[in-house]
Design an enzyme around this catalytic site. Structure first.
Site, PDB file in Angstrom:
ATOM      1  N   GLU A 115     -16.603   3.891  -5.900  1.00  0.00           N
ATOM      2  CA  GLU A 115     -15.948   2.805  -6.423  1.00  0.00           C
ATOM      3  C   GLU A 115     -16.919   1.635  -6.756  1.00  0.00           C
ATOM      4  OE1 GLU A 115     -12.455   1.659  -4.575  1.00  0.00           O
ATOM      5  OE2 GLU A 115     -11.177   3.809  -4.564  1.00  0.00           O
ATOM      6  N   SER A 131      -5.586   1.421   4.776  1.00  0.00           N
ATOM      7  CA  SER A 131      -6.174   0.582   3.593  1.00  0.00           C
ATOM      8  C   SER A 131      -7.223  -0.637   4.046  1.00  0.00           C
ATOM      9  CB  SER A 131      -5.279   0.192   2.545  1.00  0.00           C
ATOM     10  OG  SER A 131      -5.772  -0.720   1.789  1.00  0.00           O
ATOM     11  N   GLN A 136       0.787  -1.030   0.094  1.00  0.00           N
ATOM     12  CA  GLN A 136       0.079   0.062  -0.170  1.00  0.00           C
ATOM     13  C   GLN A 136       0.764   1.207   0.126  1.00  0.00           C
ATOM     14  OE1 GLN A 136      -3.135  -0.021  -0.458  1.00  0.00           O
ATOM     15  NE2 GLN A 136      -3.544   1.933  -0.409  1.00  0.00           N
ATOM     16  N   ALA A 144      -5.585   4.831   0.146  1.00  0.00           N
ATOM     17  CA  ALA A 144      -5.556   5.114   1.277  1.00  0.00           C
ATOM     18  C   ALA A 144      -4.106   5.205   1.651  1.00  0.00           C
ATOM     19  CB  ALA A 144      -6.014   3.717   2.135  1.00  0.00           C
ATOM     20  N   HIS A 196     -15.640  -2.036  -5.477  1.00  0.00           N
ATOM     21  CA  HIS A 196     -14.748  -2.392  -4.312  1.00  0.00           C
ATOM     22  C   HIS A 196     -15.881  -2.864  -3.267  1.00  0.00           C
ATOM     23  CE1 HIS A 196     -11.732  -1.603  -0.994  1.00  0.00           C
ATOM     24  NE2 HIS A 196     -12.782  -1.767  -0.343  1.00  0.00           N
TER      25      HIS A 196
END
Length: 333
Positions: free
Chosen positions: A301, A245, A219, A240, A304
């Protein structure tokens, strides 16, 4: 013959007078006592502060005795009765709700009036924490909550978290090269496979997992790429920060499908329509819905999805709110 005249004896007369006097005293005494009792009531005290009859009724209907006691320590505030009627009102957040509105006494020229605010939006924002800047006043994620744990821009998972039950999603069920891997926690993997079979058998939909678990270091690399491209503000709107995240939980999946030509077109696909209607049956929720950027911290999103378990996912689905709101009201408080 002389008639006898019977006279009441003196003592019965005295008793009668005493009883009458006692009755009068009792009547006025009870009246005074009732008046005193009323002065001790919440209704009387709230009216004395300045609340209207309607406002007083609302406060008594919606607040517990200990909460009413707290209200009595405040000066009159016309907004309190507005906030307490909101579905997701949390009493401990009252001061923060009130900090988002302006009373006549504070600044007459800026006064909006009770009709000038979106109280539901204020309650949601305060509950989630978005009245503060993202990544400020953050707290540690409660890892003991398992797959219901919260990870967002106010709840930090940390750099040392790595699930010990990650499994690979077979190439058939994911997008990418055969040599690449998409990992996810076993409980989410089983749910995804069950959902894959249902979507395929019911509608001929072919789901593809695009991204699953990302380590803290993964990440960090993703975030840095965006930051190097357009600096921190842009990076924060897209990804993030490391440690914040959801992908690091191993419970989040970016889902695609064979029918789609572009990721941006996924929201208009048959696959998306099916997921919105059915994902909760398998324990998944759409984590970043459209139009909720102020609460989730992320742009819409459609791909997601977060695993939270069937029971919890169903409750979130039925409430029709973001997971951030649901968590703040039903789990965290």
């Amino acid at each position: 013959m002389t008639k006898k005249v019977y006279k009441l004896k003196k003592w019965p007369k005295i008793v009668l007078v005493v009883l009458i006097i006692l009755g009068v005293l009792l009547h006025f005494g009870m009246k005074k006592y009732r008046e005193y009792q009323y002065t001790q009531s919440y209704e009387y005290k709230l009216l004395e502060i300045g609340y209207s009859n309607d406002q007083t009724k609302i406060l008594e209907e919606h607040l517990k005795p200990e909460e009413l006691d707290k209200i009595l320590t405040y000066q009159y505030n016309e907004f309190i009765s507005e906030f307490v009627t909101r579905k997701y009102f949390i009493f401990n957040n009252l001061d923060k709700y009130l900090s988002q509105v302006i009373t006549k006494e504070e600044d007459f020229f800026k006064y909006h009036g009770t009709e000038g605010y979106d109280y539901d939006a204020i309650v949601a924002s305060v509950n989630v924490g978005t009245v503060d800047e993202f990544y400020t006043n953050s707290k540690k994620t409660n890892r003991d909550e398992g797959y219901s744990m919260m990870v967002n821009k106010y709840h930090e998972l940390g750099s040392d978290f790595e699930p010990d039950d990650l499994v690979d999603i077979p190439w058939k069920y994911r997008l990418g090269l055969e040599k690449e891997t998409v990992k996810i926690r076993k409980v989410a993997y089983d749910a995804y496979m069950e959902m894959w079979e249902a979507a395929n058998s019911e509608e001929g939909i072919y789901l593809l997992a695009l991204s699953g678990y990302r380590s803290y270091s993964d990440q960090a690399r993703v975030y840095k790429q965006y930051e190097d491209f357009k600096e921190t503000k842009y990076a924060d709107s897209i990804a993030a920060r490391p440690g914040y995240s959801e992908h690091q939980t191993g419970l989040s999946l970016d889902i695609y499908s064979k029918e789609c030509q572009t990721q941006s077109g996924f929201k208009d696909s048959k696959t998306y329509a099916w997921l919105i209607k059915n994902a909760h049956k398998y324990g998944f929720i759409l984590r970043y819905p459209e139009g909720q950027q102020k609460l989730t911290g992320y742009n819409y999103e459609s791909w997601h999805y977060r695993y939270v378990g069937v029971e919890l996912a169903t409750k979130v689905y039925e409430e029709g709110i973001t997971y951030d709101e649901y968590y703040a009201y039903y789990l965290e408080k």
